[in-house]
Design an enzyme around this catalytic site. Structure first.
Site, PDB file in Angstrom:
ATOM      1  N   GLU A 212       0.834  -1.215   0.000  1.00 55.30           N
ATOM      2  CA  GLU A 212       0.000   0.000   0.000  1.00 55.30           C
ATOM      3  C   GLU A 212       0.865   1.260   0.000  1.00 55.30           C
ATOM      4  O   GLU A 212       2.087   1.193   0.206  1.00 55.30           O
ATOM      5  CB  GLU A 212      -0.915  -0.006   1.227  1.00 55.30           C
ATOM      6  CG  GLU A 212      -0.151  -0.075   2.550  1.00 55.30           C
ATOM      7  CD  GLU A 212      -0.764   0.791   3.631  1.00 55.30           C
ATOM      8  OE1 GLU A 212      -1.057   1.973   3.361  1.00 55.30           O
ATOM      9  OE2 GLU A 212      -0.910   0.284   4.759  1.00 55.30           O
TER      10      GLU A 212
ATOM     11  N   VAL B 267      -5.291   0.288   3.359  1.00 52.79           N
ATOM     12  CA  VAL B 267      -5.504  -1.159   3.288  1.00 52.79           C
ATOM     13  C   VAL B 267      -6.793  -1.441   2.505  1.00 52.79           C
ATOM     14  O   VAL B 267      -6.822  -2.320   1.640  1.00 52.79           O
ATOM     15  CB  VAL B 267      -5.555  -1.770   4.707  1.00 52.79           C
ATOM     16  CG1 VAL B 267      -6.047  -3.208   4.670  1.00 52.79           C
ATOM     17  CG2 VAL B 267      -4.176  -1.674   5.362  1.00 52.79           C
TER      18      VAL B 267
ATOM     19  N   LYS C  89      -3.701  -1.223  14.459  1.00 52.63           N
ATOM     20  CA  LYS C  89      -2.934  -0.179  15.139  1.00 52.63           C
ATOM     21  C   LYS C  89      -3.383  -0.020  16.586  1.00 52.63           C
ATOM     22  O   LYS C  89      -4.562  -0.044  16.898  1.00 52.63           O
ATOM     23  CB  LYS C  89      -3.009   1.112  14.350  1.00 52.63           C
ATOM     24  CG  LYS C  89      -1.966   1.079  13.222  1.00 52.63           C
ATOM     25  CD  LYS C  89      -1.958   2.314  12.411  1.00 52.63           C
ATOM     26  CE  LYS C  89      -3.150   2.360  11.505  1.00 52.63           C
ATOM     27  NZ  LYS C  89      -3.037   1.529  10.309  1.00 52.63           N
TER      28      LYS C  89
END
Ligand code: PSU
Ligand code: MN
Length: 304
Positions: A25, A106, A159
């Site tokens: 990405e 993503v 995350k």
């Protein structure tokens, strides 16, 4: 169907020959890391994928094309353009139509990879359910894209700034399995363990490849989260993690940061609060994920 798509010769030759390909990405390049560390990371990740036997396909939008396998020059231009849009599925077409630059999260990378026939993708950490999602409704488009596109995403979990428990719950609801590589726990990005379980653990790339292949072969239609914890020696110390994460979250809420700006703000605030240490940790886990993704793609190409 492939209108607007510009697949590089290198990537298309590999796909035709059924050689392993790994999608990469570009939002982490433009919004996740400070310039020029983003571009440096992107090229380092490509080299790692190559060194482990697969062809890298870095994805981005520019000049009205969806590029699968950006050249170094294109990557530099994407990173240097100050107004590069952070693309998920909702703003993808408008940016493409405008001719302006867009980096893929993503969510957007999953879409492009699936369309191009790429089954494995490496990132840092996926997006997920935010901690204040009850008030803000902020749930990353990454989760819904994982529910739509059959691609395996190798990541160090979601995350740490997110509500990881709710993120894991949502993945289950959406039918997206979490496969732990040499771990029973869903990783917490900067740290190895979140205390949350994975759906299944695999202790070899071959066993993992076989399970991913089985998942795709069933036609369930969803992607797979390959949870690959950061190596022990690269983890952020627990004390630093606890102190800075709480502060970054408090700052985001005090400053009223919302929408697509939230994740980049938190990553940047973590960098400031840890004096750059969070970036070193982020780069280490990205490298680890690129390596595992290349090995996984290779094992799957061998028929795993
Ligand atoms: N992983 C990283 N750094 C990043 C990201 C992932 O190590 O910057 C990006 C990915 O592109 C991911 C996005 O899709 O953050 C999530 O953003 P949001 O929470 O707004 O959906
Ligand atoms: Mn969001």
């Amino acid at each position: 169907m492939m209108e607007h798509f510009e697949v590089s010769n290198f990537v298309s030759a590999a796909l035709k020959a059924r050689r392993p390909v790994v999608a990469l990405e570009t939002t982490l390049v433009t919004h996740g890391l400070p310039h020029p560390q983003g571009v440096e990371a992107a090229t380092a990740l490509e080299n790692t994928v190559l060194a482990h036997g697969a062809v890298p396909a870095t994805i981005g939008v520019m000049e009205g094309g969806v590029h699968v396998g950006l050249t170094l020059d294109q990557l530099h231009r994407l990173a240097a353009a100050g107004d590069t849009a952070k693309l998920n599925l909702s703003n993808f077409a408008a940016t493409l139509a405008s001719g302006g630059p867009g980096s893929t999260t993503v969510a957007a990378t999953l879409f492009v990879a699936a369309r191009a026939g790429i089954e494995v993708f490496a990132t840092g950490g996926i997006g997920g359910v935010h901690r204040d999602s009850e008030e803000t409704g902020d749930v990353s488009a990454d989760l819904y894209a994982l529910a739509r596109y059959p691609v395996a995403v190798v990541c160090a979990g979601a995350k740490a700034v997110l509500d990881l428990a709710k993120t894991v719950e949502r993945l289950e609801t959406l039918g997206v399995p979490i496969y732990g590589l040499e771990t029973d726990q869903f990783p917490a990005f900067y740290r190895r363990d979140s205390g949350l379980p994975v759906d299944a653990r695999f202790d070899s790339i071959e066993a993992l490849a076989h399970a991913v292949r089985t998942h795709f072969g069933l036609g369930l239609g969803t992607g797979v989260v390959v949870a690959n914890p950061i190596p022990v020696e690269d983890e952020m110390p627990k004390e630093v993690y606890d102190r800075t994460l709480g502060q970054a979250l408090a700052d985001a809420s005090a400053q009223g940061i919302s929408g697509r700006a939230v994740t980049p703000f938190l990553l940047n605030r973590m960098r400031e609060l840890t004096a750059g240490e969070s970036v070193a940790v982020n780069l280490a886990l990205l490298q680890h994920n690129a390596r595992v993704a290349a090995l996984l793609a290779s094992a799957m190409a061998r028929g795993g």
